[in-house]
Design an enzyme around this catalytic site. Structure first.
Site, short mmCIF file in Angstrom:
data_model
loop_
_atom_site.label_atom_id
_atom_site.label_comp_id
_atom_site.label_asym_id
_atom_site.label_seq_id
_atom_site.Cartn_x
_atom_site.Cartn_y
_atom_site.Cartn_z
CE1 TYR A 69 21.10 10.36 28.01
CE2 TYR A 69 21.26 8.12 27.18
CZ TYR A 69 20.62 9.33 27.23
OH TYR A 69 19.48 9.53 26.48
CG ASP A 105 22.30 2.20 32.98
OD1 ASP A 105 22.18 1.23 32.20
OD2 ASP A 105 22.02 3.36 32.66
CE LYS A 148 22.30 1.04 24.58
NZ LYS A 148 22.02 2.03 23.58
#
Ligand code: HOZ
Length: 439
Positions: free
Chosen positions: A146, A247, A275
């Protein structure tokens, strides 16, 4: 038992009147586990408290950012001090340089970094950059990885459609609202199955701009890359002059000081972060060599901009977090606690006769409710989601807030301690008994 849900139930009903599904990100609605999502009132360290006053050991960790635990004093202080000087200027600030320097120091192959406001923006921008650099239109992603919710990444393996070039795209939209034409530019391979990537390079010679991947997958539950997969991935990208995009939104600064790139000795052309580098405030970033990054406007022709990019509060929280991680690296301790949690869960499941496979890298882990090895997306989806549902709810009742889906990773912070672990494993013993009774 944490069964008081009066406030959360009322808030959920109220939220559903004004917010689609009552939440601002789907997984929070507890759709996969049933029951009432607990509305969080506050959090500190490893603990969260909901609006009914229930206390939880938290393993969501805001899906990754809270490596230092909630409301870490240094991070909170940095945000408070910065706040006094204004919260957004739309003009450059010194803090952006300071955070950029901290990020680049940890990722020596990267020479420039551009800050955005979310992981979705980071991956979306990285793909545009890769297309701009290579002048190619296709990208490859892996099933179960994702990368946020931009159109070109909400794509799944489909039955195949004919593209203008005559090649056969194997993809289809995975969300309503994504045109099939957009989805057709994203090809889908199987994570840890290098042959599927090789085939795409054969089918689309000199047309693939980038391959984007989660080095350690957190979004299909946790999947660890095999060495053979990583070798092929690098080789195929190199041979085909395709850019490799790691990613690291979840893994950056979590799996090691240099994230998965350092831990797994990766050589990505572009890295995406989010994050942790925002210390719990909204941040994303993408970076790479100067040659590549200088294609980004205003240095180069690839346009990308944002009013809140490099936001002072987010930069301050990020600087405080990365500085603390550098001064007091928690990685060895996170590994010890991760190991204890993994072993404790495995033993408790075995004793209860519940098939369980725990995948873990450092402080990220997923307990899959099945017996076999879980290496690919196809393996992950074989999990018993009904068993997970029973387990999740039994843990929540006992004061442990796990990610509310079988297909997410749990996160440990430097603030989780022996007491948290014991409480978690005591709860798990009882929860596995509940699962065994329900099997
Ligand atoms: N699916 C996202 C994490 N993998 C959810 C993020 C959120 O709800 O905050």
């Amino acid at each position: 038992m944490n069964s008081r849900t009066t406030q959360s139930s009322q808030l959920f009903r109220r939220a559903q009147q004004v917010i689609p599904g009552g939440v601002n990100s789907p997984v929070r609605a507890f759709g996969a586990v049933g029951g009432v999502p607990r509305f969080i009132a506050k959090a500190k360290g490893s603990r969260m408290w909901d609006e009914d006053g229930n206390e939880f050991v938290d393993y969501i960790g805001s899906w990754g950012p809270m490596i230092l635990g909630h409301a870490h004093p240094k991070v909170a202080e940095a945000i408070r001090l910065t706040l006094e000087d204004g919260t957004s200027f739309g003009a450059p600030t010194k803090r952006e340089i300071e955070l950029a320097e901290l990020v680049l120091k940890a990722y020596p192959s990267c020479e420039r970094v551009r800050f955005v406001s979310s992981g979705t923006e980071a991956t979306m921008s990285a793909l545009r950059l890769a297309r701009g650099v290579t002048n190619r239109k296709y990208i490859v992603k892996f099933r179960g990885n994702y990368h946020g919710h931009s159109d070109g990444l909400l794509v799944q393996a489909g039955s195949g459609m004919l593209t203008a070039s005559g090649g056969s795209s194997n993809s289809a939209p995975s969300s309503a609202g994504v045109p099939a034409e957009f989805a057709s530019l994203t090809l889908v391979a199987d994570y840890n199955v290098p042959e599927t990537l090789e085939q795409l390079f054969k089918d689309f010679p000199e047309q693939i701009a980038a391959v984007i991947f989660e080095p350690v997958v957190g979004n299909a539950g946790l999947l660890e890359p095999t060495p053979a997969f990583l070798t092929s991935l690098h080789e195929l990208c190199k041979i085909n002059a395709t850019l490799l995009i790691a990613d690291e939104v979840m893994t950056g600064f979590r799996l090691s000081p240099g994230g998965a790139t350092q831990l797994l000795k990766l050589e990505p052309d572009i890295v995406c972060w989010g994050k942790i580098i925002g210390g719990g405030l909204p941040v994303g970033a993408y970076g790479g060599s100067a040659n590549i990054m200088d294609f980004v406007a205003p240095s180069g022709p690839v346009y990308q901009a944002g009013t809140l990019s490099g936001n002072p509060l987010a930069m301050a929280a990020g600087i405080a977090t990365l500085t603390e991680l550098e001064k007091n690296p928690p990685y060895a301790q996170l590994e010890v606690y991760g190991q204890k949690l993994q072993m404790g869960l495995e033993i408790a499941a075995l004793e209860a006769g519940v098939p369980l496979m725990v995948n873990r890298v450092g402080s990220m882990l997923t307990a899959f409710f099945q017996a076999g090895n879980v290496t690919t997306y196809n393996d992950a989806v074989k999990s018993d989601t009904e068993a997970f549902k029973l387990f999740f709810n039994a843990m929540l009742e006992r004061g442990v807030y796990l990610p509310p889906s079988q297909f997410e990773a749990a996160f440990i912070s430097s603030e989780h301690d022996q007491t948290d672990l014991e409480m978690t494993l005591n709860a798990a013993r009882e929860a596995f008994a509940v699962v065994a009774a329900g099997l």
